[in-house]
Design a protein around this motif. Sequence first.
Motif, PDB file in Angstrom:
ATOM      1  N   TYR A   4      58.068  17.584 106.103  1.00  0.00           N
ATOM      2  CA  TYR A   4      58.828  18.719 106.641  1.00  0.00           C
ATOM      3  C   TYR A   4      59.146  18.424 108.106  1.00  0.00           C
ATOM      4  CZ  TYR A   4      57.084  20.851 102.364  1.00  0.00           C
ATOM      5  OH  TYR A   4      56.793  21.103 101.044  1.00  0.00           O
ATOM      6  N   THR A   5      60.228  17.694 108.311  1.00  0.00           N
ATOM      7  CA  THR A   5      60.597  17.285 109.667  1.00  0.00           C
ATOM      8  C   THR A   5      60.881  18.496 110.542  1.00  0.00           C
ATOM      9  OG1 THR A   5      62.917  17.080 109.004  1.00  0.00           O
ATOM     10  CG2 THR A   5      61.545  15.084 108.904  1.00  0.00           C
ATOM     11  N   LEU A   6      60.852  18.264 111.835  1.00  0.00           N
ATOM     12  CA  LEU A   6      61.063  19.338 112.800  1.00  0.00           C
ATOM     13  C   LEU A   6      62.139  18.969 113.810  1.00  0.00           C
ATOM     14  CD1 LEU A   6      57.325  20.232 113.517  1.00  0.00           C
ATOM     15  CD2 LEU A   6      59.007  21.803 112.534  1.00  0.00           C
ATOM     16  N   GLY A   7      62.929  19.938 114.181  1.00  0.00           N
ATOM     17  CA  GLY A   7      63.852  19.840 115.300  1.00  0.00           C
ATOM     18  C   GLY A   7      63.770  21.138 116.081  1.00  0.00           C
ATOM     19  N   ILE A   8      63.587  21.049 117.385  1.00  0.00           N
ATOM     20  CA  ILE A   8      63.338  22.237 118.207  1.00  0.00           C
ATOM     21  C   ILE A   8      64.369  22.327 119.325  1.00  0.00           C
ATOM     22  CG2 ILE A   8      61.680  23.421 119.711  1.00  0.00           C
ATOM     23  CD1 ILE A   8      59.442  22.018 118.153  1.00  0.00           C
TER      24      ILE A   8
END
Length: 366
Positions: A4-8
Amino acid sequence: MPVYTLGIEEEFQTIDPVTRELRSHMSKIVEGGQITLQERVKAEMHQAVVEVGTNICTNIHEARQEVTYLRKMVLDLAEKQNLKIAAAGTHPISDWQDQLITDNERYDKLIDEMRDVARSNLIFGLHVHVGIENRNDGLHIMNAVRYFLPHVYALSTNSPFWCGRNTGFKSYRSKVFDKFPRTGIPDFFSSAAEYDDYINLLVKTNCIDNGKKIWWDIRLHPFFNTIEFRICDVPMRVDETICLAAVMQALVAKIHKLHRQNLNFRPYRKILINENKWRAARYGIEGKLIDFGKQEEVPYHTLARELLEFIDDVVDELDSRKEIEYVKTILEMGTGADRQLAVFRQTNDLKRVVDYIVEETSHGLI
């Protein structure tokens, strides 16, 4: 377990260190950051807003490194322009009517369409993308996760002041944004195809030109394989941002895990979830939310503990237990709104509140 990749994405205020007002000088920061940060720093509609966004991160630890690096870089770039950077959902003092608009065809069209609704949208949010395997699973997850949006939102509340007034809300940012169309808690969609049909209808009838003009509190992203959480105020501390991102990632993972086991989390109607969103905006973590299963009010702190229990079985797989545990720190020290209000009670001076936000924005970066 899927990745579950993340981008913030975080939106920051550019502050005049003398007046403590917003300063429409973001372009210098963006220009200064283009060489090293490239697309990770960009302008927003108001010239006093600067947005940074991480690369795609495979886990919460990479996300922390990225968020920390970007904050350090933006603070350094601002310092070179004799500016300060502040992370809060609204500015305590400055009036939106005094702020300059970025010269950009996209923003010109938005203001031409929405007029003062767009001009007054001087708010600062946190957006978190969580990667998903396919859109159908993503749509199912979005439907279920809607229930938890007020729980997460309450932890982020960081905008009690607006145009020099104590609004009485822990998050006034959402009240400002509510004036926009296509905002708030989304409806339930039975499938990704139904969701896409809705977007296509709006495009066909000239309501929007693309799916990014849908600004719900959570959305299946129209171009990326992500679920995008958009409900939160930008928090003051990196630790808070990372904690919220970890909770969002864990919620997606837990709902997806249940779905893969053919177990369903009961979906709730938008009109019910909105009751909790209102309470979260008004009272933050100090109020009560409604447990619609039990049909009773429950103190937020109790619900927060239940939320942590709900996601507990995926946290170690995500290697985010330390980040998730920071929820307990937020409950103890208060959200950004609670801390802003405490400074105001002690000083009766909103400029001191701005100073406090600036100090907290760099907390833990050394």
